[in-house]
Design a protein around this motif. Sequence first.
Motif, mmCIF file in Angstrom:
data_model
loop_
_atom_site.group_PDB
_atom_site.id
_atom_site.type_symbol
_atom_site.label_atom_id
_atom_site.label_comp_id
_atom_site.label_asym_id
_atom_site.label_seq_id
_atom_site.Cartn_x
_atom_site.Cartn_y
_atom_site.Cartn_z
ATOM 1 N N GLY A 324 36.733 4.966 -27.734
ATOM 2 C CA GLY A 324 36.315 3.678 -27.207
ATOM 3 C C GLY A 324 34.805 3.516 -27.184
ATOM 4 N N THR A 325 34.113 4.589 -26.803
ATOM 5 C CA THR A 325 32.641 4.540 -26.790
ATOM 6 C C THR A 325 32.091 4.351 -28.190
ATOM 7 N N LYS A 326 32.661 5.051 -29.156
ATOM 8 C CA LYS A 326 32.191 4.930 -30.540
ATOM 9 C C LYS A 326 32.414 3.531 -31.082
ATOM 10 N N LEU A 327 33.563 2.952 -30.815
ATOM 11 C CA LEU A 327 33.840 1.603 -31.304
ATOM 12 C C LEU A 327 32.885 0.580 -30.685
ATOM 13 N N GLU A 328 32.614 0.722 -29.392
ATOM 14 C CA GLU A 328 31.645 -0.171 -28.760
ATOM 15 C C GLU A 328 30.243 0.058 -29.328
ATOM 16 N N HIS A 329 29.937 1.310 -29.639
ATOM 17 C CA HIS A 329 28.610 1.614 -30.181
ATOM 18 C C HIS A 329 28.443 1.036 -31.575
ATOM 19 N N VAL A 330 29.530 0.938 -32.338
ATOM 20 C CA VAL A 330 29.454 0.306 -33.654
ATOM 21 C C VAL A 330 29.031 -1.159 -33.502
ATOM 22 N N ILE A 331 29.609 -1.837 -32.512
ATOM 23 C CA ILE A 331 29.218 -3.230 -32.262
ATOM 24 C C ILE A 331 27.741 -3.307 -31.891
ATOM 25 N N SER A 332 27.288 -2.373 -31.062
ATOM 26 C CA SER A 332 25.873 -2.352 -30.674
ATOM 27 C C SER A 332 24.970 -2.098 -31.876
ATOM 28 N N GLN A 333 25.408 -1.224 -32.780
ATOM 29 C CA GLN A 333 24.615 -0.959 -33.981
ATOM 30 C C GLN A 333 24.478 -2.197 -34.850
ATOM 31 N N LEU A 334 25.550 -2.977 -34.950
ATOM 32 C CA LEU A 334 25.471 -4.214 -35.717
ATOM 33 C C LEU A 334 24.446 -5.164 -35.107
ATOM 34 N N ALA A 335 24.422 -5.234 -33.774
ATOM 35 C CA ALA A 335 23.442 -6.091 -33.103
ATOM 36 C C ALA A 335 22.024 -5.567 -33.297
ATOM 37 N N HIS A 336 21.844 -4.256 -33.233
ATOM 38 C CA HIS A 336 20.511 -3.671 -33.387
ATOM 39 C C HIS A 336 19.959 -3.921 -34.780
ATOM 40 N N LYS A 352 26.182 -7.185 -41.036
ATOM 41 C CA LYS A 352 26.540 -6.568 -42.307
ATOM 42 C C LYS A 352 27.492 -5.398 -42.069
ATOM 43 N N PRO A 353 28.773 -5.545 -42.398
ATOM 44 C CA PRO A 353 29.709 -4.424 -42.244
ATOM 45 C C PRO A 353 29.338 -3.264 -43.159
ATOM 46 N N SER A 354 29.579 -2.051 -42.662
ATOM 47 C CA SER A 354 29.261 -0.858 -43.442
ATOM 48 C C SER A 354 30.025 0.336 -42.899
ATOM 49 N N ASP A 355 30.481 1.207 -43.793
ATOM 50 C CA ASP A 355 31.153 2.446 -43.385
ATOM 51 C C ASP A 355 30.202 3.426 -42.725
ATOM 52 N N ASP A 356 28.901 3.216 -42.895
ATOM 53 C CA ASP A 356 27.920 4.148 -42.331
ATOM 54 C C ASP A 356 27.938 4.171 -40.806
ATOM 55 N N HIS A 357 28.510 3.150 -40.187
ATOM 56 C CA HIS A 357 28.549 3.098 -38.725
ATOM 57 C C HIS A 357 29.621 4.008 -38.129
ATOM 58 N N PHE A 358 30.547 4.514 -38.948
ATOM 59 C CA PHE A 358 31.702 5.251 -38.447
ATOM 60 C C PHE A 358 31.545 6.750 -38.694
#
Length: 493
Positions: A324-336, A352-358
């Motif tokens: 859950g933390t990782k999924l929320e952090h992916v959203i934060s990374q998109l905002a950053h 911009k979607p990207s596999d690099d966030h996972f």
Amino acid sequence: MGEGEGGGLGGNMKLEYTPTWIVAAVCSLIVFISLVVERLLHRLGKALKRKNQKPLFEALQEVKEELMLLGFISLLLTVFQGAIQKICIPTSWTKDMLPCKKEHSKEGTDAGEKHFRSQFFVGVLGGGRRLLSESGFGVEHCAAKGKVPLLSLEAIHQLHIFIFVLAVTHVIFSALTMVLGGAKIHQWKHWENAIQKDVATAGPKKFTYVHHFDFIKDHFKGFGKDSWILGWVHSFFKQFYGSVTKSDYTTMRLGFIMTHCRGNPKFDFHKYMVRALEADFKKVVGISWYLWIFVVIFLLLNVSGWHTYFWIAFVPLILLLAVGTKLEHVISQLAHEVAEKHSAIEGELVVKPSDDHFWFHRPRVILYLIHFILFQNAFEIAFFFWILATYGFDSCIMGQVGFIIPRLVIGFIVQLLCSYSTLPLYAIVTQMGSYFQKAIFDEHVQEGLVGWAQKAKRRKAQNTDNATESSDGSRESSVNIELKKLVVQRDTT
């Protein structure tokens, strides 16, 4: 005829001395229950096909395969129980790594083993121990060698029950999670409808400061690269409240459309997301080989005094919080990414979607972790109810009340959190990968694409064969020409 020969009054009554009406009645009841379950599954499958729910129909087929596997495992245990009984091991091998402490009486080691077995291998029915007698052939066979059987008949019987309870619990819990999570995702439908109306009545684009967007306000929080720890802390707590907001949905939906289907701004992202989740359900509901390995490891480590059943309950909880933390952090990374690259944007905010966030650059890893979490949580609950129904609440395997209650509370938290937070998060955040799933197309389009791909593959194979034949023919003709030249040269000389 004595009681020992016919077994008419004893607990070991053989089939040839059992009244035929009893045999017929029991067989009729078993066949009736089996046919009812089979018909219910068949009708459910027809209903899913009638409603064009192909992913859920495939998940149902997966459940049937798991039930067939369980039946085969149970059949193997039944067929080979005699052979297992003939496997004898030294008595000293049975003194270590016990789920319950063995109590030794003054009568010697044999009396202690008998007492331990009577405590550990008690049957579901009161006469279970007498029906699956410890004084059978296997015990006598090993006793003559001064040894004991590898596994008692009653232990094999309890393994039957445990495997069945585990599989059924896992299927029920997985289905419950998908139903509750799907209900949560269904609530986002009104967001999709509102967005579709806004797209139809969109006005001229205007410049907007990035920090004025709600998506940036909710996730940027001023956390830069120097305060990445605060960003992770914010992501950890956000999964418990408002895990997916309207601004999250709107922004990620637009990012997906602009990346994968730019020419279709009215694309129904919610419908696609539900189809993708239903397709993933087939993977979640199954019991893979690595999950069976976990079961074996747990059974190995379930030693008296270790309280393995208690400590292992924290594994799904910790994994679920991490996911859950990782999924929320992916959203934060998109905002950053957007906040650090732009100060103002014309029109809507686009990520911009990207596999690099996972993790490991693979969004599908999240699905495997959710699969493991659901199975392990179901395993904990199934193990509890199996012990409760088989041995009772006061069993030594059950443990102390101080260990039992936290296990149940953790299981409830994992089930609730996974259903209402983690699964909806997974459904939308994993669409922020570099690629889309085949569920982006309707079922008839998918079938058409598959047929087209198969035809293209066959045409390619035919073209390759024709090219090979033509090349072989050209090689043969060139060889013939060279042979004719040599013949002419020879004749002239």
